[in-house]
Every structure is written in C-alpha cells, then in structure tokens.
Motif scaffolding. Structure first.
Motif, short mmCIF file in Angstrom:
data_model
loop_
_atom_site.label_atom_id
_atom_site.label_comp_id
_atom_site.label_asym_id
_atom_site.label_seq_id
_atom_site.Cartn_x
_atom_site.Cartn_y
_atom_site.Cartn_z
N ARG B 76 0.84 -1.20 0.00
CA ARG B 76 0.00 0.00 0.00
C ARG B 76 0.88 1.27 0.00
N THR B 77 1.95 1.20 0.79
CA THR B 77 2.88 2.34 0.80
C THR B 77 3.47 2.55 -0.59
N ALA B 78 3.80 1.42 -1.25
CA ALA B 78 4.40 1.53 -2.59
C ALA B 78 3.39 2.13 -3.57
N THR B 79 2.12 1.76 -3.43
CA THR B 79 1.10 2.33 -4.30
C THR B 79 1.02 3.84 -4.09
N GLN B 80 1.06 4.22 -2.81
CA GLN B 80 1.03 5.65 -2.51
C GLN B 80 2.24 6.36 -3.14
N MET B 81 3.38 5.69 -3.06
CA MET B 81 4.60 6.25 -3.66
C MET B 81 4.39 6.49 -5.16
N LEU B 82 3.77 5.51 -5.83
CA LEU B 82 3.57 5.65 -7.27
C LEU B 82 2.64 6.82 -7.58
N VAL B 83 1.59 6.96 -6.77
CA VAL B 83 0.66 8.08 -6.97
C VAL B 83 1.39 9.40 -6.74
N MET B 84 2.15 9.46 -5.65
CA MET B 84 2.93 10.66 -5.37
C MET B 84 3.90 10.95 -6.53
N GLU B 139 -25.81 10.48 -12.92
CA GLU B 139 -25.95 9.25 -13.70
C GLU B 139 -24.60 8.70 -14.15
N LEU B 140 -23.60 9.60 -14.24
CA LEU B 140 -22.31 9.25 -14.85
C LEU B 140 -21.52 8.26 -14.00
N GLU B 141 -21.04 7.21 -14.64
CA GLU B 141 -20.14 6.30 -13.93
C GLU B 141 -19.11 5.78 -14.93
N LEU B 142 -17.89 6.32 -14.81
CA LEU B 142 -16.86 6.01 -15.80
C LEU B 142 -15.88 4.97 -15.28
N GLY B 143 -15.18 4.33 -16.24
CA GLY B 143 -14.07 3.47 -15.85
C GLY B 143 -12.88 4.32 -15.44
N LEU B 144 -11.88 3.71 -14.82
CA LEU B 144 -10.75 4.49 -14.31
C LEU B 144 -10.01 5.28 -15.40
N PRO B 145 -9.60 4.64 -16.50
CA PRO B 145 -8.83 5.42 -17.49
C PRO B 145 -9.62 6.63 -17.99
N GLY B 204 -16.56 6.25 -0.02
CA GLY B 204 -17.04 5.15 -0.86
C GLY B 204 -16.50 5.16 -2.27
N ILE B 205 -15.44 5.95 -2.53
CA ILE B 205 -14.79 5.89 -3.84
C ILE B 205 -14.12 4.52 -3.92
N PRO B 206 -14.27 3.82 -5.03
CA PRO B 206 -13.64 2.49 -5.10
C PRO B 206 -12.12 2.61 -4.87
N ALA B 207 -11.66 2.10 -3.73
CA ALA B 207 -10.23 2.21 -3.41
C ALA B 207 -9.52 0.96 -3.88
N ASP B 208 -9.45 0.83 -5.20
CA ASP B 208 -8.95 -0.43 -5.76
C ASP B 208 -7.59 -0.28 -6.43
N LEU B 209 -6.92 0.83 -6.15
CA LEU B 209 -5.65 1.06 -6.82
C LEU B 209 -4.58 0.13 -6.24
N THR B 210 -3.83 -0.52 -7.12
CA THR B 210 -2.74 -1.39 -6.66
C THR B 210 -1.46 -0.96 -7.36
N GLY B 274 -6.57 12.10 -9.64
CA GLY B 274 -7.55 11.04 -9.81
C GLY B 274 -7.07 9.74 -9.18
N LEU B 275 -5.81 9.41 -9.42
CA LEU B 275 -5.23 8.20 -8.81
C LEU B 275 -5.25 8.30 -7.29
N TYR B 276 -4.98 9.51 -6.82
CA TYR B 276 -4.92 9.74 -5.37
C TYR B 276 -6.29 9.46 -4.74
N ALA B 277 -7.35 9.94 -5.40
CA ALA B 277 -8.70 9.69 -4.90
C ALA B 277 -8.98 8.20 -4.85
N ARG B 278 -8.55 7.49 -5.92
CA ARG B 278 -8.81 6.05 -5.96
C ARG B 278 -7.92 5.29 -4.98
N PHE B 279 -6.84 5.91 -4.59
CA PHE B 279 -5.98 5.29 -3.58
C PHE B 279 -6.61 5.48 -2.20
#
Lengths: 242, 420
Positions: B76-84, B139-145, B204-210, B274-279
């Motif tokens: 998880r720390t490494a993921t945060q590092m990548l976002v940073m 109504e809008l629900e987008l994929g991550l990219p 409740g933002i999908p926190a699925d970033l790896t 955006g990545l940060y929010a998903r993290f």
C-alpha cells in the motif's frame, strides 16, 4: 547606403536622472557603427532601447522604416535584432553548443537549423573543442566568444555588441576585432558596437557616434572623431592623437 | 594556489586565438561537413535523451517489484509512492523546467481527485451522498482510465485560469500568488456542499488502486515529462530558467512557453489527483491542501528540482524514508529489533532531511543531472565529475544514518542507479 536602424529624439529618464536626451542614431545596412563615450554616457541604455529592454520615455525606434518602439525584446530578436551583454549572460547549465542552439530554437526555428547554425558559429570562433563543455565551466575569454557566437546564430540583420573586448588582453582584443570584421564580411549585418578600447573602435568602425552625459557629442568617421578637439578633451585623451 | 592564476578577470592564457588557421571555413564546407555529423548526432542524442526516462522507469519498476514481495502495508505504501510520483513528476514539468516555484499545483491535483471521485463513485451511493448533484453527473459512472483523462482535461481548464492570473509574475510574487490560489480553491471545495460534500468529504470511492494499476500511469507521466523537456518549448523554457534576460534577447517568449508547460503539468497533476482519490477511497478538502503541497515540494527539493530524475528519485527516497520512520514512530518490531514508540519522529526527520538538503546539497540528490547510461551522452560525459549514478551515493549513506535500523526496505534507496 540604405538606412537599417534609426532612433529619433530618444529620451530616457530614470526618476529625475536623464540617461539619454534627444538622441538620434542611424545605422546603415552593412555598416559598423562605434558607440563611444565616458562611463555613464548612456551607451548601454541606448543599446537597451535598441534591443527592446528599455522603453524610451520619448522618441521612436525604427527598423527598416518600420516603427518598433513598442515591441518587446523577443519580438525584436525575431525581427533580426541580436545583442550581446557586457556580462555575457550565457546559460550556465547548458553546453556551449546548446547555448548557440538556443538562439535559433529561441526564435522558433527547427532543431536541424539550430544544429547547422550552431556548428557553423562554433567553427567561426574556434569553439569546436569546447562544444560539449558546460558554459559555467568556461574561462572568461572563451565565454565572451561563446556570447558572440550565440548572438550570431540568430543570423541577425542588426548586431548589437556591448563591450565585446572588455576584460580581454591586447592580443585577444585585436583577435576579437579581426573576428568581428570577418564575420561582418561573411554575414553582412549592420553592427553597433560599444567599446572602451579606442584602438578597436577606430580600426573596426565605418562611423563613430560619441555620447556624453546622454547627449550626442559628435558623429563622424574614425578620422574625424580622432582629431576632434571636443571629443579628445571629453573622452579620448591624448593617446588617440598619435 | 600554486599555479599562476592571478585573478578571475584575466583570461586564460591558453585560450586559442580565434584567428588560427583552419578556423576559417567557408559557409558551404561547414554546412556540408556538419550535416553528416548532425545526422549521426541526432540519432545518438535521441537515444541519449530517452535514457533518463528508461532509467527512471526501471527504477520505479525495481522498487515496485521489491514492494510486491513485502506485506500488504508495504504494498500500500508503494502504491502511494507511485501516486505521489505522478503528482511530483507533474509538478516538476512546470516548476523544474521554468524555475518558478509553485505552491498551487495541488489545485490541479484537487480538481483531478474530485473529478475522479465524482465520475467513478457507484451510482446508487452517489445519489445517496450527493442528492443535489445535477442529473447528468449523478448518472455518470466512468471506468478508471476515462475518469483520469477527464480529470486531466478539467485540470487543464483550471490551469488556463491559473495562467491568466499568475504567469505575469516572477519569483517570490509568483509563489505567493499560487499559494493564494491554493487557499481560494480550498475554500471553494470546503463549502461547495452540493458537489463536494464540503468538509464531510466524499466516501465510498472504489479504493482499488494497486501497484500494478498505478505503475503504468507513473511511467506514462515520466514519458510525458521527458518528451516535453526535450521538446523545443521545453528547451526554450529551460534557457529562460537559466537567464530570462538572455532568453528574451534570443527571441524566447517566456510566457508562452510557460503556458505550454503549465497545461501539460496540470494535465499530469490532474491524472495524479484522480489516482490519489482512488488510492484514498475517501476524499476531504484537507487531503488536497497544504500537507500534500509540502510533501510534493519536499520530494522535489530533496530529489533535485532541476531534473526529471530528481523528481523520481526524490519521490522514492522520501517515500521509503517516511515509511521507515512511520514504523519507528509506531514502535514494535522492525525485523529482529524491538523499538519503543517515538511519536513525532517522522515529521521531525523529514523536516531535518529538507533542511540538510538545502544546506549541504542545494541541488538535491541529483543536482540537476539526469540519470543516463550513455557514458558520453548529453548529460553523462559533460562534467568532469563522477558518473551521474554516483551522485546518489551520498543520500543513500544519509538514509543509513537517519534511522537506526534500515533493514530490508533500505535496499531501494541504496540501489538508486548505483552502477557498481
């Protein structure tokens, strides 16, 4: 000779101090004009007015008959006015070659044009061996040559040189004067040169413009200037009479 | 003291005369000979120019790979590092190339974070949390990219306003203006209840970033940064950073090139947001405010603000250091050693790291150099100094000195591009 660059009635005041007062300067196409005068005469200020770094309080600047008084420095550079600085001002963290290329890419031209012109200018100033040296590591004399090479890479129509021989020894000054001559023959641009070394000015210039305390003292050929009693007493001193 | 070096004003006696025979080449000859050399040079320089991106990417991959072997916390720390990393590289594109310090880039991160949060929140949850949201957005629900690209684009729009307000300013004034902008935007975010839920934040933002999903975005950011940096606009901007007056005299329109850099920088920061929010999974106005601003600048300054490699190395170095310090702070076992809790030690040591960097190595770890593998490339062979990689030597030892037990996690820091 066609008139290339001209100022009319240029006046610059800094909070009460009058740096330039009603100065008319003319530069013909392909002419080398010397700008001389004692310290504080307003030579560099006039160069700044010509290159767009100093907006005149009054008066106009014209290039090819076109009014350019309101143009900023980058626009004038793109129109063909190139200059050097008294303190050279190279980009310290760039190599000599990159410094030269910046003059070409800076005005929006392509990389290949930049490479070709930089290569040529490095040749003119015998800088090939220093091409990949960072500007911050250069000895002073070489720095000056790079500054001039950089200004020439822009292929100027008007070249403004601010004391190109300052800090150089006699041999180097003479070499610098010869180089300016040679480049002038090759490119054929008009040159305004500020220089304290009277020998350089008198041997190099077609005409000389003498400033004193912001006022034009005299304009004339080197021979006229050398023998003008007023110029001699104000600035040149006895040595130039020899 | 021994050699005859009288005073710096005296020119070098060995300076060759510009008039030496052979220096006189006609224009035609010179162009012909140089054209051949230029083509070879162009090929070489493309390779050499992409070197920093390749080395930085490999570095990121190596650290991420090591983290994959670690615990869930490490990952998880490494993921945060990548976002940073994305945020730092994004900020670098403007700050590093222009030399103008900005405290306002977290505005773009914030815009990106909220955009991604609002466009990827599950529909039902969104309607429950934010009933006042306009219908189309609810109504809008987008994929991550897609969400990240929208985030980047919106950040660019905000950057356009930002540009109008601050690009006329320089130095200190620009820094203060950007800080004012950060504060203003934070006030808006904190009070725009209908869209951001104000200080309650969005949950409740999908926190699925790896690690796996974050790495490509960081490598993308590195490639974008290097592409801009080696573009003509990037070159002009770097020249203006070195000397704005000389740059103007060469025809460089500084404001125009700064705008280009700002737009690209804002886009990357928006994606990073955006990545940060998903993290995080939950987003409050405080998450995209001063602390994040300071962390970004800390990473940039310690790594070396004047080079892309500096941004990447700084992110990795500070992330690893912060994680080690967090463990010391929490106490308990680090490897075989038991440590009693030391609350506050993390902030203290990070502050000291910044201070020591500014005092002892103002250019940061990389000192403005890029990591590269070409021995005589455009940055490799220029200085008489050691190869670029060895520049990282010093901080690696410093990280040994800072925490009492570095353990396995110190490996990435010590590994940073050290060639031996």
């Amino acid at each position: 000779m066609r008139r290339l660059l001209r100022t009319s009635h240029v006046t610059v005041r800094f909070a009460g101090l009058c740096a330039l007062d009603d100065v008319d300067l003319e530069l013909g196409d392909g002419e080398i004009l010397g700008l001389i005068g004692p310290n504080g005469a307003g030579k560099t200020t006039l160069l700044n007015v010509l290159s767009g770094f100093q907006r005149p309080t009054a008066g106009e600047v014209e290039l090819d008959g076109r009014r350019i008084t309101g143009w900023d420095a980058p626009r004038r550079a793109r129109a063909g006015i190139s200059r050097t600085f008294q303190d050279v001002r190279l980009f310290p963290d760039m190599t000599v070659r990159e410094n030269c290329e910046a003059a070409v890419i800076g005005s929006g031209r392509t990389r290949s044009a930049a490479r070709a012109r930089a290569g040529q200018a490095l040749g003119w100033f015998d800088l090939d061996e220093s091409a990949d040296v960072l500007a911050r590591d250069l000895p002073y004399g070489v720095e000056r040559r790079v500054g001039m090479a950089r200004a020439l890479c822009a292929r100027p129509r008007v070249l403004l040189l601010d004391e190109p021989a300052a800090g150089l020894n006699d041999d180097e000054s003479a070499a610098m004067a010869r180089t300016v001559r040679r480049i002038h023959e090759e490119i054929g641009c008009g040159i305004v040169v500020i220089e304290h070394d009277v020998r350089v000015i008198l041997s190099l210039c077609d005409r000389v413009h003498v400033l004193d305390h912001g006022v034009t003292l005299r304009v004339g050929s080197p021979d006229e200037i050398r023998t003008d009693p007023e110029v001699v007493s104000a600035y040149l001193g006895a040595e130039a009479m020899e | 003291m021994t050699g005859p070096r009288p005073d710096p004003q005296t020119p070098d006696p060995q300076t060759p005369d510009p008039e030496t025979p052979g220096a006189r080449v006609t224009g035609a000859q010179a162009t012909g000979a140089q054209a051949t050399g230029a083509r070879a040079g162009a090929r070489r320089s493309v390779l050499a120019r992409s070197a920093p991106a390749v080395v930085c990417s490999l570095l990121v991959l190596a650290v991420s790979g090591l983290a994959l072997l670690g615990s869930e916390t490490t990952q998880r720390t490494a993921t945060q590092m990548l976002v940073m990393g994305v945020i730092t590289v994004g900020t670098y594109i403007y700050v590093g190339n222009s030399g103008v310090l900005s405290f306002g880039h977290v505005v773009f991160v914030g815009v990106g974070a909220y955009t991604t949060a609002l466009t990827t929140l599950p529909r039902g949850l969104k309607q429950a949390l934010l009933p006042a949201l306009p219908g189309w957005l609810a109504e809008l629900e987008l994929g991550l990219p897609a969400a990240l690209l929208v985030s980047g684009v919106l950040s660019v729009l905000v950057a356009a306003v930002f540009a109008l307000l601050t690009l006329r300013l320089d130095g200190m004034a620009a820094g203060i203006a950007s800080l004012a902008l950060l504060i203003s935007v934070n006030v808006v975010i904190s009070n725009w209840d209908a869209v951001t839920r104000g200080s309650q934040g969005i949950v409740g933002i999908p926190a699925d970033l790896t690690i796996g999903t974050a790495v490509p975005w960081l490598i993308g950011a590195i490639v974008v940064a290097l592409t801009y940096q080696s573009s003509r606009s990037g070159f002009r901007l770097r020249a203006s950073r070195e000397d704005p007056v000389a740059a103007a005299a060469l025809g460089i329109r500084i404001r125009r090139d700064r705008s280009v850099a700002l737009v690209i920088s804002a886009f990357v920061c928006g994606v990073g947001g955006g990545l940060y929010a998903r993290f995080l999974g939950a987003l409050t106005p405080g998450d995209v405010y001063l602390q994040l601003t300071l962390l970004t600048l800390l990473m940039l300054i310690v790594g070396g603000i004047r080079s892309l490699s500096g941004a990447v190395v700084g992110t990795i170095f500070i992330s690893v250091l912060a994680e080690l310090l967090r463990r010391i702070e929490a106490g308990g076992g680090v490897g075989p050693v038991e440590i009693s809790p030391h609350p506050g030690v993390q902030q203290l040591i990070l502050a000291l790291t910044l201070l020591l960097t500014l005092l002892l190595r103002p250019g940061g770890i990389t000192s403005g150099r890029e990591l590269g593998f070409a021995p005589s490339g455009w940055l490799g062979g220029r200085r008489k100094g050691p190869r670029p990689g060895t520049a990282v030597d010093e901080p690696a030892t410093r990280s040994d000195a800072a925490p009492p037990r570095a353990g396995r996690d110190n490996v990435p820091a010590a590994k940073q591009g050290h060639p031996q």
